[in-house]
Write a protein that holds these residues in place. Sequence first.
Motif, mmCIF file in Angstrom:
data_model
loop_
_atom_site.group_PDB
_atom_site.id
_atom_site.type_symbol
_atom_site.label_atom_id
_atom_site.label_comp_id
_atom_site.label_asym_id
_atom_site.label_seq_id
_atom_site.Cartn_x
_atom_site.Cartn_y
_atom_site.Cartn_z
ATOM 1 N N VAL A 81 -0.573 -19.664 5.364
ATOM 2 C CA VAL A 81 -0.376 -19.588 3.915
ATOM 3 C C VAL A 81 -0.303 -20.981 3.310
ATOM 4 C CG1 VAL A 81 1.160 -18.829 2.077
ATOM 5 C CG2 VAL A 81 0.767 -17.354 4.061
ATOM 6 N N ASP A 82 -1.094 -21.163 2.268
ATOM 7 C CA ASP A 82 -1.031 -22.404 1.498
ATOM 8 C C ASP A 82 -0.098 -22.258 0.305
ATOM 9 O OD1 ASP A 82 -2.468 -23.853 -1.132
ATOM 10 O OD2 ASP A 82 -2.318 -25.125 0.647
ATOM 11 N N SER A 83 -0.210 -21.136 -0.409
ATOM 12 C CA SER A 83 0.578 -20.934 -1.627
ATOM 13 C C SER A 83 0.942 -19.462 -1.759
ATOM 14 C CB SER A 83 -0.208 -21.343 -2.871
ATOM 15 O OG SER A 83 -0.723 -22.646 -2.757
ATOM 16 N N TRP A 84 2.159 -19.219 -2.281
ATOM 17 C CA TRP A 84 2.632 -17.861 -2.554
ATOM 18 C C TRP A 84 2.727 -17.632 -4.056
ATOM 19 C CZ3 TRP A 84 3.188 -14.171 1.016
ATOM 20 C CH2 TRP A 84 3.431 -14.542 2.351
ATOM 21 N N GLY A 85 2.531 -16.389 -4.441
ATOM 22 C CA GLY A 85 2.861 -15.992 -5.788
ATOM 23 C C GLY A 85 4.325 -15.608 -5.873
ATOM 24 N N GLN A 86 4.800 -15.375 -7.079
ATOM 25 C CA GLN A 86 6.225 -15.094 -7.278
ATOM 26 C C GLN A 86 6.590 -13.658 -6.965
ATOM 27 O OE1 GLN A 86 4.029 -14.967 -9.663
ATOM 28 N NE2 GLN A 86 4.550 -13.136 -10.826
ATOM 29 N N GLY A 87 5.619 -12.796 -6.895
ATOM 30 C CA GLY A 87 5.861 -11.403 -6.542
ATOM 31 C C GLY A 87 5.908 -10.491 -7.748
ATOM 32 N N THR A 88 5.565 -9.237 -7.520
ATOM 33 C CA THR A 88 5.654 -8.207 -8.557
ATOM 34 C C THR A 88 6.257 -6.950 -7.935
ATOM 35 O OG1 THR A 88 4.410 -7.024 -10.279
ATOM 36 C CG2 THR A 88 3.279 -7.356 -8.186
ATOM 37 N N GLN A 89 7.188 -6.348 -8.649
ATOM 38 C CA GLN A 89 7.914 -5.194 -8.119
ATOM 39 C C GLN A 89 7.093 -3.923 -8.284
ATOM 40 O OE1 GLN A 89 11.193 -4.942 -6.695
ATOM 41 N NE2 GLN A 89 10.493 -2.846 -6.264
ATOM 42 N N VAL A 90 7.021 -3.166 -7.207
ATOM 43 C CA VAL A 90 6.415 -1.828 -7.242
ATOM 44 C C VAL A 90 7.495 -0.841 -6.826
ATOM 45 C CG1 VAL A 90 4.725 -0.303 -6.170
ATOM 46 C CG2 VAL A 90 4.081 -2.634 -6.785
ATOM 47 N N THR A 91 7.716 0.156 -7.659
ATOM 48 C CA THR A 91 8.705 1.185 -7.362
ATOM 49 C C THR A 91 8.032 2.540 -7.439
ATOM 50 O OG1 THR A 91 10.484 -0.165 -8.299
ATOM 51 C CG2 THR A 91 10.929 2.171 -7.980
ATOM 52 N N VAL A 92 8.149 3.304 -6.359
ATOM 53 C CA VAL A 92 7.532 4.620 -6.291
ATOM 54 C C VAL A 92 8.641 5.662 -6.227
ATOM 55 C CG1 VAL A 92 5.899 6.099 -5.085
ATOM 56 C CG2 VAL A 92 5.596 3.606 -5.033
ATOM 57 N N SER A 93 8.680 6.535 -7.210
ATOM 58 C CA SER A 93 9.713 7.565 -7.260
ATOM 59 C C SER A 93 9.229 8.842 -6.587
ATOM 60 C CB SER A 93 10.099 7.853 -8.707
ATOM 61 O OG SER A 93 8.995 8.365 -9.411
ATOM 62 N N SER A 94 10.162 9.558 -6.001
ATOM 63 C CA SER A 94 9.799 10.790 -5.279
ATOM 64 C C SER A 94 9.842 11.984 -6.205
ATOM 65 C CB SER A 94 10.754 10.997 -4.109
ATOM 66 O OG SER A 94 12.081 11.029 -4.557
#
Length: 119
Positions: free
Chosen positions: A106-119
């Motif tokens: 890995v050279d660079s990471w992004g900050q991330g994005t939240q994924v939430t899956v409801s049942s």
Amino acid sequence: QLQLVESGGGLVQAGGSLRLSCAASGLAYYAVGWFRQAPGKEREGLLCISRSGSSTNYADSVKGRFTISRDNAKNTVYLQMNSLKPEDTDVYHCAALLGRCSDRRVDSWGQGTQVTVSS
């Protein structure tokens, strides 16, 4: 290092779909991987795409449900997620990789994005 920006996360019901985007100036010159990590858990590699568009699957858990693609003209990589399950709930990160997908350097990471899956 690149400044990667993810977008497209959110809340979705089980069985639904989301498409995540990862954008950065110059991203067309890198292989790009998608990873996910929940607090207290190990980071899991999902998929990777080479500069030319060949994909590599890192995780059996998403095979047949998630696909990766890229638009080099837009310096953007996408993660299409279908048939989402509650266990897919996580923070999703993209990363610009040095060399090939198989190297996972890995050279660079992004900050991330939240994924939430409801049942």
